[in-house]
Design a protein around this motif. Structure first.
Motif, PDB file in Angstrom:
ATOM      1  N   ALA A   1       0.834  -1.201   0.000  1.00 23.85           N
ATOM      2  CA  ALA A   1       0.000   0.000   0.000  1.00 23.85           C
ATOM      3  C   ALA A   1       0.871   1.255   0.000  1.00 23.85           C
ATOM      4  N   LEU A   2       1.943   1.241   0.795  1.00 23.32           N
ATOM      5  CA  LEU A   2       2.837   2.390   0.844  1.00 23.32           C
ATOM      6  C   LEU A   2       3.564   2.580  -0.479  1.00 23.32           C
ATOM      7  N   ARG A   3       3.961   1.468  -1.111  1.00 25.96           N
ATOM      8  CA  ARG A   3       4.583   1.558  -2.435  1.00 25.96           C
ATOM      9  C   ARG A   3       3.594   2.157  -3.435  1.00 25.96           C
ATOM     10  N   ALA A   4       2.343   1.747  -3.352  1.00 25.94           N
ATOM     11  CA  ALA A   4       1.318   2.285  -4.244  1.00 25.94           C
ATOM     12  C   ALA A   4       1.122   3.781  -4.009  1.00 25.94           C
ATOM     13  N   LEU A   5       1.127   4.189  -2.744  1.00 27.85           N
ATOM     14  CA  LEU A   5       0.968   5.599  -2.410  1.00 27.85           C
ATOM     15  C   LEU A   5       2.121   6.420  -3.000  1.00 27.85           C
ATOM     16  N   ALA A   6       3.336   5.891  -2.899  1.00 26.39           N
ATOM     17  CA  ALA A   6       4.497   6.586  -3.453  1.00 26.39           C
ATOM     18  C   ALA A   6       4.378   6.716  -4.971  1.00 26.39           C
ATOM     19  N   ALA A   7       3.886   5.661  -5.628  1.00 25.28           N
ATOM     20  CA  ALA A   7       3.719   5.705  -7.086  1.00 25.28           C
ATOM     21  C   ALA A   7       2.687   6.750  -7.483  1.00 25.28           C
ATOM     22  N   ILE A   8       1.589   6.829  -6.744  1.00 30.50           N
ATOM     23  CA  ILE A   8       0.552   7.822  -7.045  1.00 30.50           C
ATOM     24  C   ILE A   8       1.109   9.237  -6.870  1.00 30.50           C
ATOM     25  N   ALA A   9       1.914   9.437  -5.851  1.00 26.17           N
ATOM     26  CA  ALA A   9       2.517  10.757  -5.631  1.00 26.17           C
ATOM     27  C   ALA A   9       3.404  11.147  -6.819  1.00 26.17           C
TER      28      ALA A   9
ATOM     29  N   VAL B   1      -7.203   6.447   8.599  1.00 25.35           N
ATOM     30  CA  VAL B   1      -6.607   7.665   8.072  1.00 25.35           C
ATOM     31  C   VAL B   1      -6.944   7.766   6.581  1.00 25.35           C
ATOM     32  N   GLU B   2      -7.200   8.974   6.106  1.00 21.93           N
ATOM     33  CA  GLU B   2      -7.478   9.180   4.686  1.00 21.93           C
ATOM     34  C   GLU B   2      -6.199   9.629   3.988  1.00 21.93           C
ATOM     35  N   LEU B   3      -5.777   8.847   3.003  1.00 19.52           N
ATOM     36  CA  LEU B   3      -4.523   9.121   2.321  1.00 19.52           C
ATOM     37  C   LEU B   3      -4.698   9.951   1.056  1.00 19.52           C
ATOM     38  N   LEU B   4      -5.825   9.769   0.364  1.00 17.93           N
ATOM     39  CA  LEU B   4      -5.995  10.357  -0.964  1.00 17.93           C
ATOM     40  C   LEU B   4      -7.298  11.128  -1.085  1.00 17.93           C
ATOM     41  N   ILE B   5      -7.247  12.137  -1.954  1.00 14.10           N
ATOM     42  CA  ILE B   5      -8.463  12.784  -2.440  1.00 14.10           C
ATOM     43  C   ILE B   5      -8.621  12.346  -3.883  1.00 14.10           C
ATOM     44  N   ARG B   6      -9.655  11.570  -4.168  1.00 18.52           N
ATOM     45  CA  ARG B   6      -9.872  11.027  -5.502  1.00 18.52           C
ATOM     46  C   ARG B   6     -10.816  11.944  -6.265  1.00 18.52           C
ATOM     47  N   ASN B   7     -10.456  12.261  -7.518  1.00 16.88           N
ATOM     48  CA  ASN B   7     -11.300  13.105  -8.355  1.00 16.88           C
ATOM     49  C   ASN B   7     -11.192  12.629  -9.796  1.00 16.88           C
ATOM     50  N   PRO B   8     -12.046  13.133 -10.707  1.00 14.77           N
ATOM     51  CA  PRO B   8     -12.034  12.644 -12.098  1.00 14.77           C
ATOM     52  C   PRO B   8     -10.699  12.840 -12.801  1.00 14.77           C
ATOM     53  N   ARG B   9      -9.901  13.803 -12.366  1.00 10.85           N
ATOM     54  CA  ARG B   9      -8.615  14.064 -13.015  1.00 10.85           C
ATOM     55  C   ARG B   9      -7.504  13.165 -12.496  1.00 10.85           C
ATOM     56  N   GLY B  10      -7.734  12.467 -11.404  1.00  5.91           N
ATOM     57  CA  GLY B  10      -6.688  11.618 -10.853  1.00  5.91           C
ATOM     58  C   GLY B  10      -6.827  11.500  -9.351  1.00  5.91           C
TER      59      GLY B  10
ATOM     60  N   LEU C   1      -2.550  13.465  -2.757  1.00  4.89           N
ATOM     61  CA  LEU C   1      -2.384  13.063  -1.369  1.00  4.89           C
ATOM     62  C   LEU C   1      -2.973  14.112  -0.435  1.00  4.89           C
ATOM     63  N   THR C   2      -3.612  13.618   0.617  1.00  5.36           N
ATOM     64  CA  THR C   2      -4.040  14.502   1.693  1.00  5.36           C
ATOM     65  C   THR C   2      -2.816  14.901   2.507  1.00  5.36           C
ATOM     66  N   GLU C   3      -3.014  15.810   3.440  1.00  4.12           N
ATOM     67  CA  GLU C   3      -1.907  16.182   4.324  1.00  4.12           C
ATOM     68  C   GLU C   3      -1.422  14.959   5.091  1.00  4.12           C
ATOM     69  N   ALA C   4      -2.362  14.132   5.561  1.00  5.71           N
ATOM     70  CA  ALA C   4      -1.975  12.906   6.262  1.00  5.71           C
ATOM     71  C   ALA C   4      -1.236  11.967   5.327  1.00  5.71           C
ATOM     72  N   GLY C   5      -1.690  11.894   4.083  1.00  5.70           N
ATOM     73  CA  GLY C   5      -1.017  11.034   3.120  1.00  5.70           C
ATOM     74  C   GLY C   5       0.419  11.459   2.873  1.00  5.70           C
TER      75      GLY C   5
ATOM     76  N   LEU D   1       2.327  13.052   4.993  1.00  6.06           N
ATOM     77  CA  LEU D   1       3.096  12.713   6.185  1.00  6.06           C
ATOM     78  C   LEU D   1       3.442  11.228   6.212  1.00  6.06           C
ATOM     79  N   VAL D   2       2.461  10.386   5.907  1.00  7.77           N
ATOM     80  CA  VAL D   2       2.701   8.938   5.887  1.00  7.77           C
ATOM     81  C   VAL D   2       3.801   8.603   4.880  1.00  7.77           C
ATOM     82  N   LEU D   3       3.743   9.226   3.701  1.00  8.84           N
ATOM     83  CA  LEU D   3       4.746   8.944   2.687  1.00  8.84           C
ATOM     84  C   LEU D   3       6.129   9.423   3.124  1.00  8.84           C
ATOM     85  N   GLU D   4       6.175  10.568   3.799  1.00  8.30           N
ATOM     86  CA  GLU D   4       7.454  11.069   4.303  1.00  8.30           C
ATOM     87  C   GLU D   4       8.045  10.095   5.328  1.00  8.30           C
ATOM     88  N   TRP D   5       7.203   9.588   6.221  1.00 13.04           N
ATOM     89  CA  TRP D   5       7.683   8.628   7.217  1.00 13.04           C
ATOM     90  C   TRP D   5       8.106   7.311   6.551  1.00 13.04           C
ATOM     91  N   ALA D   6       7.491   6.989   5.431  1.00 15.57           N
ATOM     92  CA  ALA D   6       7.778   5.710   4.778  1.00 15.57           C
ATOM     93  C   ALA D   6       9.099   5.716   4.009  1.00 15.57           C
TER      94      ALA D   6
END
Length: 321
Positions: free
Chosen positions: A13-21, A53-62, A65-69, A71-76
Protein backbone atom coordinates in the motif's frame (compact mmCIF):
# COMPACT_ATOMS: atom_id res chain seq x y z
CA UNK A 1 -3.60 -10.78 12.07
CA UNK A 2 -0.58 -9.86 14.24
CA UNK A 3 0.98 -6.42 14.26
CA UNK A 4 3.96 -7.78 12.30
CA UNK A 5 1.69 -9.29 9.65
CA UNK A 6 -0.22 -6.02 9.40
CA UNK A 7 3.07 -4.20 8.92
CA UNK A 8 4.05 -6.55 6.08
CA UNK A 9 0.64 -6.12 4.46
CA UNK A 10 1.03 -2.32 4.53
CA UNK A 11 4.23 -2.27 2.43
CA UNK A 12 2.46 -2.73 -0.95
CA UNK A 13 0.00 0.00 0.00
CA UNK A 14 2.84 2.39 0.84
CA UNK A 15 4.58 1.56 -2.43
CA UNK A 16 1.32 2.29 -4.24
CA UNK A 17 0.97 5.60 -2.41
CA UNK A 18 4.50 6.59 -3.45
CA UNK A 19 3.72 5.71 -7.09
CA UNK A 20 0.55 7.82 -7.04
CA UNK A 21 2.52 10.76 -5.63
CA UNK A 22 4.94 10.42 -8.58
CA UNK A 23 2.51 9.94 -11.45
CA UNK A 24 -0.70 11.61 -10.26
CA UNK A 25 -3.36 8.93 -10.61
CA UNK A 26 -4.28 5.44 -9.44
CA UNK A 27 -4.49 4.05 -12.99
CA UNK A 28 -1.05 5.39 -13.94
CA UNK A 29 0.43 4.06 -10.69
CA UNK A 30 -1.05 0.63 -11.41
CA UNK A 31 0.66 0.62 -14.81
CA UNK A 32 4.01 1.56 -13.26
CA UNK A 33 3.65 -1.12 -10.59
CA UNK A 34 2.48 -3.76 -13.06
CA UNK A 35 -0.78 -4.51 -11.26
CA UNK A 36 -4.44 -3.71 -11.87
CA UNK A 37 -6.06 -0.43 -10.88
CA UNK A 38 -8.44 -2.41 -8.68
CA UNK A 39 -5.51 -3.96 -6.80
CA UNK A 40 -4.00 -0.54 -6.06
CA UNK A 41 -7.35 0.84 -4.89
CA UNK A 42 -7.95 -2.18 -2.66
CA UNK A 43 -4.51 -1.90 -1.02
CA UNK A 44 -5.00 1.75 -0.22
CA UNK A 45 -8.55 1.38 1.07
CA UNK A 46 -7.47 -1.49 3.32
CA UNK A 47 -4.65 0.67 4.69
CA UNK A 48 -6.99 3.61 5.24
CA UNK A 49 -9.59 1.45 6.97
CA UNK A 50 -7.08 -0.40 9.17
CA UNK A 51 -5.27 2.76 10.25
CA UNK A 52 -8.31 5.05 10.23
CA UNK A 53 -6.61 7.67 8.07
CA UNK A 54 -7.48 9.18 4.69
CA UNK A 55 -4.52 9.12 2.32
CA UNK A 56 -6.00 10.36 -0.96
CA UNK A 57 -8.46 12.78 -2.44
CA UNK A 58 -9.87 11.03 -5.50
CA UNK A 59 -11.30 13.10 -8.35
CA UNK A 60 -12.03 12.64 -12.10
CA UNK A 61 -8.61 14.06 -13.01
CA UNK A 62 -6.69 11.62 -10.85
CA UNK A 63 -5.73 11.54 -7.18
CA UNK A 64 -3.76 13.75 -4.81
CA UNK A 65 -2.38 13.06 -1.37
CA UNK A 66 -4.04 14.50 1.69
CA UNK A 67 -1.91 16.18 4.32
CA UNK A 68 -1.98 12.91 6.26
CA UNK A 69 -1.02 11.03 3.12
CA UNK A 70 2.01 13.27 2.60
CA UNK A 71 3.10 12.71 6.19
CA UNK A 72 2.70 8.94 5.89
CA UNK A 73 4.75 8.94 2.69
CA UNK A 74 7.45 11.07 4.30
CA UNK A 75 7.68 8.63 7.22
CA UNK A 76 7.78 5.71 4.78
CA UNK A 77 10.90 6.97 2.95
CA UNK A 78 13.29 5.43 5.50
CA UNK A 79 11.28 2.22 5.42
CA UNK A 80 11.60 2.05 1.62
CA UNK A 81 15.34 2.66 1.80
CA UNK A 82 15.79 -0.06 4.42
CA UNK A 83 13.70 -2.64 2.58
CA UNK A 84 15.45 -1.81 -0.71
CA UNK A 85 18.86 -2.31 0.91
CA UNK A 86 17.67 -5.60 2.38
CA UNK A 87 16.30 -6.78 -0.98
CA UNK A 88 19.49 -5.74 -2.80
CA UNK A 89 21.63 -7.60 -0.27
CA UNK A 90 19.48 -10.70 -0.56
CA UNK A 91 19.68 -10.59 -4.36
CA UNK A 92 23.46 -10.25 -4.20
CA UNK A 93 23.59 -13.68 -2.53
CA UNK A 94 21.78 -15.36 -5.40
CA UNK A 95 22.36 -13.28 -8.54
CA UNK A 96 25.22 -14.86 -10.45
CA UNK A 97 24.46 -13.62 -13.94
CA UNK A 98 22.87 -10.62 -15.61
CA UNK A 99 19.37 -10.56 -16.98
CA UNK A 100 19.07 -10.52 -20.75
CA UNK A 101 16.31 -8.85 -22.73
CA UNK A 102 15.89 -8.88 -26.51
CA UNK A 103 13.88 -5.95 -27.84
CA UNK A 104 12.46 -5.18 -31.27
CA UNK A 105 11.26 -1.66 -32.05
CA UNK A 106 9.85 0.15 -35.03
CA UNK A 107 12.00 2.92 -36.45
CA UNK A 108 10.55 6.01 -34.78
CA UNK A 109 10.59 4.42 -31.34
CA UNK A 110 14.07 2.92 -31.82
CA UNK A 111 15.56 6.18 -33.03
CA UNK A 112 13.84 8.77 -30.87
CA UNK A 113 12.37 7.19 -27.72
CA UNK A 114 14.06 3.93 -26.77
CA UNK A 115 17.46 5.52 -25.91
CA UNK A 116 15.82 7.67 -23.21
CA UNK A 117 13.87 4.68 -21.91
CA UNK A 118 17.11 2.70 -21.57
CA UNK A 119 18.79 5.58 -19.71
CA UNK A 120 15.87 5.65 -17.26
CA UNK A 121 16.01 1.85 -16.92
CA UNK A 122 19.74 1.98 -16.13
CA UNK A 123 19.19 4.68 -13.50
CA UNK A 124 16.44 2.64 -11.84
CA UNK A 125 18.56 -0.51 -11.81
CA UNK A 126 21.50 1.37 -10.33
CA UNK A 127 19.27 2.86 -7.62
CA UNK A 128 18.03 -0.65 -6.78
CA UNK A 129 21.60 -2.05 -6.78
CA UNK A 130 20.72 -4.41 -9.63
CA UNK A 131 23.07 -5.80 -12.23
CA UNK A 132 22.33 -3.88 -15.44
CA UNK A 133 20.10 -5.76 -17.86
CA UNK A 134 21.90 -6.82 -21.04
CA UNK A 135 19.82 -5.47 -23.94
CA UNK A 136 19.88 -6.48 -27.58
CA UNK A 137 17.93 -4.43 -30.11
CA UNK A 138 16.60 -5.06 -33.60
CA UNK A 139 14.67 -2.51 -35.66
CA UNK A 140 12.14 -2.78 -38.45
CA UNK A 141 8.67 -1.67 -39.33
CA UNK A 142 5.73 -2.51 -37.06
CA UNK A 143 4.78 -5.63 -39.02
CA UNK A 144 8.33 -6.98 -38.71
CA UNK A 145 8.39 -6.26 -34.98
CA UNK A 146 5.12 -8.15 -34.50
CA UNK A 147 6.53 -11.19 -36.34
CA UNK A 148 9.72 -11.08 -34.25
CA UNK A 149 7.74 -11.18 -31.00
CA UNK A 150 5.27 -13.81 -32.22
CA UNK A 151 8.12 -16.10 -33.33
CA UNK A 152 9.97 -15.77 -30.01
CA UNK A 153 13.00 -14.07 -31.58
CA UNK A 154 12.41 -11.09 -29.27
CA UNK A 155 11.07 -10.85 -25.72
CA UNK A 156 9.51 -7.42 -26.07
CA UNK A 157 8.39 -5.34 -29.03
CA UNK A 158 7.40 -1.69 -29.49
CA UNK A 159 5.14 -0.73 -32.39
CA UNK A 160 3.35 2.33 -33.78
CA UNK A 161 0.63 0.66 -35.83
CA UNK A 162 -3.07 0.85 -34.90
CA UNK A 163 -3.44 -2.86 -35.76
CA UNK A 164 -2.37 -5.07 -32.84
CA UNK A 165 -2.40 -8.89 -32.87
CA UNK A 166 -4.76 -10.49 -30.38
CA UNK A 167 -2.29 -13.33 -29.89
CA UNK A 168 0.10 -11.12 -27.89
CA UNK A 169 0.00 -9.27 -24.60
CA UNK A 170 -0.09 -5.51 -25.08
CA UNK A 171 0.28 -2.28 -23.11
CA UNK A 172 0.07 1.32 -24.37
CA UNK A 173 3.24 3.22 -23.44
CA UNK A 174 2.51 6.60 -25.02
CA UNK A 175 0.92 8.66 -27.77
CA UNK A 176 2.75 10.00 -30.81
CA UNK A 177 1.72 12.81 -33.18
CA UNK A 178 2.08 12.62 -36.95
CA UNK A 179 2.97 15.70 -39.00
CA UNK A 180 2.29 16.55 -42.64
CA UNK A 181 5.49 18.14 -43.94
CA UNK A 182 6.63 19.65 -47.25
CA UNK A 183 9.70 21.22 -48.79
CA UNK A 184 10.01 25.00 -48.20
CA UNK A 185 9.32 25.54 -51.93
CA UNK A 186 6.03 23.59 -51.91
CA UNK A 187 2.80 25.62 -52.42
CA UNK A 188 1.43 24.33 -49.11
CA UNK A 189 4.39 25.78 -47.18
CA UNK A 190 2.65 29.14 -46.89
CA UNK A 191 -0.82 27.82 -46.05
CA UNK A 192 -2.20 28.33 -42.56
CA UNK A 193 -3.83 24.90 -42.80
CA UNK A 194 -5.36 22.52 -45.36
CA UNK A 195 -8.33 20.16 -45.17
CA UNK A 196 -7.59 16.53 -44.37
CA UNK A 197 -9.48 15.45 -47.50
CA UNK A 198 -7.13 17.53 -49.66
CA UNK A 199 -4.08 16.00 -48.04
CA UNK A 200 -5.57 12.50 -48.42
CA UNK A 201 -6.21 13.11 -52.13
CA UNK A 202 -2.58 14.12 -52.73
CA UNK A 203 0.05 11.43 -53.47
CA UNK A 204 2.71 11.59 -50.76
CA UNK A 205 6.14 10.15 -50.06
CA UNK A 206 5.31 7.24 -47.76
CA UNK A 207 6.91 4.41 -45.85
CA UNK A 208 6.55 0.87 -47.17
CA UNK A 209 3.51 -1.38 -46.51
CA UNK A 210 3.77 -2.78 -42.97
CA UNK A 211 4.99 0.54 -41.57
CA UNK A 212 3.07 1.76 -38.54
CA UNK A 213 3.44 5.36 -39.72
CA UNK A 214 1.84 4.61 -43.06
CA UNK A 215 -0.98 2.51 -41.63
CA UNK A 216 -1.73 5.10 -38.94
CA UNK A 217 -2.07 7.82 -41.60
CA UNK A 218 -4.29 5.64 -43.80
CA UNK A 219 -6.47 4.68 -40.85
CA UNK A 220 -6.91 8.33 -39.76
CA UNK A 221 -7.96 9.24 -43.30
CA UNK A 222 -10.46 6.35 -43.46
CA UNK A 223 -11.93 7.10 -40.04
CA UNK A 224 -12.30 10.86 -40.52
CA UNK A 225 -13.19 11.18 -44.21
CA UNK A 226 -14.79 7.82 -45.01
CA UNK A 227 -12.47 7.44 -48.01
CA UNK A 228 -9.09 5.88 -48.70
CA UNK A 229 -5.91 7.91 -49.09
CA UNK A 230 -4.63 7.87 -52.66
CA UNK A 231 -1.67 5.67 -53.59
CA UNK A 232 1.71 7.14 -52.60
CA UNK A 233 3.89 8.98 -55.08
CA UNK A 234 6.89 7.08 -53.71
CA UNK A 235 7.42 4.29 -51.14
CA UNK A 236 10.63 4.13 -49.11
CA UNK A 237 11.86 1.83 -46.34
CA UNK A 238 13.31 4.33 -43.85
CA UNK A 239 12.31 7.59 -42.21
CA UNK A 240 15.58 9.18 -43.34
CA UNK A 241 14.87 8.36 -46.99
CA UNK A 242 11.35 9.73 -46.70
CA UNK A 243 12.61 12.98 -45.15
CA UNK A 244 15.22 13.44 -47.88
CA UNK A 245 12.69 12.88 -50.64
CA UNK A 246 10.22 15.33 -49.11
CA UNK A 247 13.00 17.91 -48.74
CA UNK A 248 13.98 17.42 -52.37
CA UNK A 249 10.47 18.46 -53.38
CA UNK A 250 9.22 15.13 -54.71
CA UNK A 251 5.95 15.31 -52.75
CA UNK A 252 4.58 16.04 -49.28
CA UNK A 253 4.90 13.34 -46.62
CA UNK A 254 3.58 12.25 -43.24
CA UNK A 255 5.99 11.22 -40.48
CA UNK A 256 6.18 11.28 -36.71
CA UNK A 257 6.74 14.77 -35.34
CA UNK A 258 9.67 13.25 -33.45
CA UNK A 259 11.30 12.14 -36.72
CA UNK A 260 11.11 15.57 -38.38
CA UNK A 261 11.73 17.89 -35.41
CA UNK A 262 15.35 18.64 -36.40
CA UNK A 263 14.41 19.26 -40.04
CA UNK A 264 11.67 21.67 -38.95
CA UNK A 265 14.01 23.52 -36.58
CA UNK A 266 16.65 23.92 -39.31
CA UNK A 267 14.14 24.93 -41.98
CA UNK A 268 14.76 21.91 -44.22
CA UNK A 269 11.07 21.00 -43.98
CA UNK A 270 7.90 22.96 -43.23
CA UNK A 271 5.01 21.58 -41.20
CA UNK A 272 1.57 22.02 -42.74
CA UNK A 273 -1.31 22.17 -40.27
CA UNK A 274 -4.17 19.82 -41.09
CA UNK A 275 -7.62 21.06 -40.17
CA UNK A 276 -9.33 19.23 -37.34
CA UNK A 277 -7.99 17.14 -34.48
CA UNK A 278 -4.26 16.37 -34.20
CA UNK A 279 -3.06 13.31 -36.12
CA UNK A 280 -2.19 10.99 -33.25
CA UNK A 281 -1.47 7.30 -32.77
CA UNK A 282 -0.77 5.06 -29.80
CA UNK A 283 2.63 3.52 -29.11
CA UNK A 284 2.27 -0.05 -27.87
CA UNK A 285 4.48 -2.66 -26.21
CA UNK A 286 3.94 -6.33 -27.14
CA UNK A 287 5.03 -9.63 -25.61
CA UNK A 288 4.01 -13.28 -25.73
CA UNK A 289 1.32 -14.29 -23.26
CA UNK A 290 -0.57 -12.21 -20.74
CA UNK A 291 0.44 -9.71 -18.07
CA UNK A 292 1.72 -12.50 -15.79
CA UNK A 293 4.13 -13.66 -18.53
CA UNK A 294 5.98 -10.35 -18.71
CA UNK A 295 9.50 -10.93 -17.35
CA UNK A 296 11.10 -8.74 -14.66
CA UNK A 297 13.51 -6.97 -17.03
CA UNK A 298 10.76 -6.33 -19.58
CA UNK A 299 8.49 -5.02 -16.82
CA UNK A 300 11.18 -2.59 -15.68
CA UNK A 301 11.74 -1.32 -19.24
CA UNK A 302 7.99 -0.82 -19.68
CA UNK A 303 7.85 1.19 -16.45
CA UNK A 304 10.79 3.29 -17.64
CA UNK A 305 9.01 3.96 -20.96
CA UNK A 306 5.79 5.06 -19.28
CA UNK A 307 7.58 7.33 -16.81
CA UNK A 308 9.79 8.90 -19.49
CA UNK A 309 6.84 9.73 -21.76
CA UNK A 310 4.93 11.17 -18.79
CA UNK A 311 7.92 13.32 -17.84
CA UNK A 312 8.23 14.53 -21.45
CA UNK A 313 4.54 15.52 -21.58
CA UNK A 314 4.86 17.34 -18.26
CA UNK A 315 7.91 19.25 -19.50
CA UNK A 316 6.07 20.12 -22.71
CA UNK A 317 3.09 21.54 -20.80
CA UNK A 318 5.40 23.59 -18.58
CA UNK A 319 7.13 24.93 -21.70
CA UNK A 320 3.81 25.96 -23.23
CA UNK A 321 2.86 27.71 -20.00
Amino acid sequence: MTQFEEFEADLPALRALAAIARVGSISAAAQVLGVTQQAVSARLRTFERRNRVELLIRNPRGAELTEAGRLVLEWADELFAATDRFAAGLRSLTEVREERLSVAASQTIAGHLLPEWIVRLRAAEQAEHRIATSLSLTTGNSAEVIRAVESGRCDLGFIETPDQPRSLGASIVGVDELALVVAPSHPWAGASEIPLAEAAATPIVAREPGSGTRLAWERIVQDRTGADAVAPALELATNAAVRSSIGAGIAPGVLSLLAVSDDLALGRLVRVRVAGRPLTRELTALWRGGARDLGPAARRLLAAAVEERRAARSASREGEG
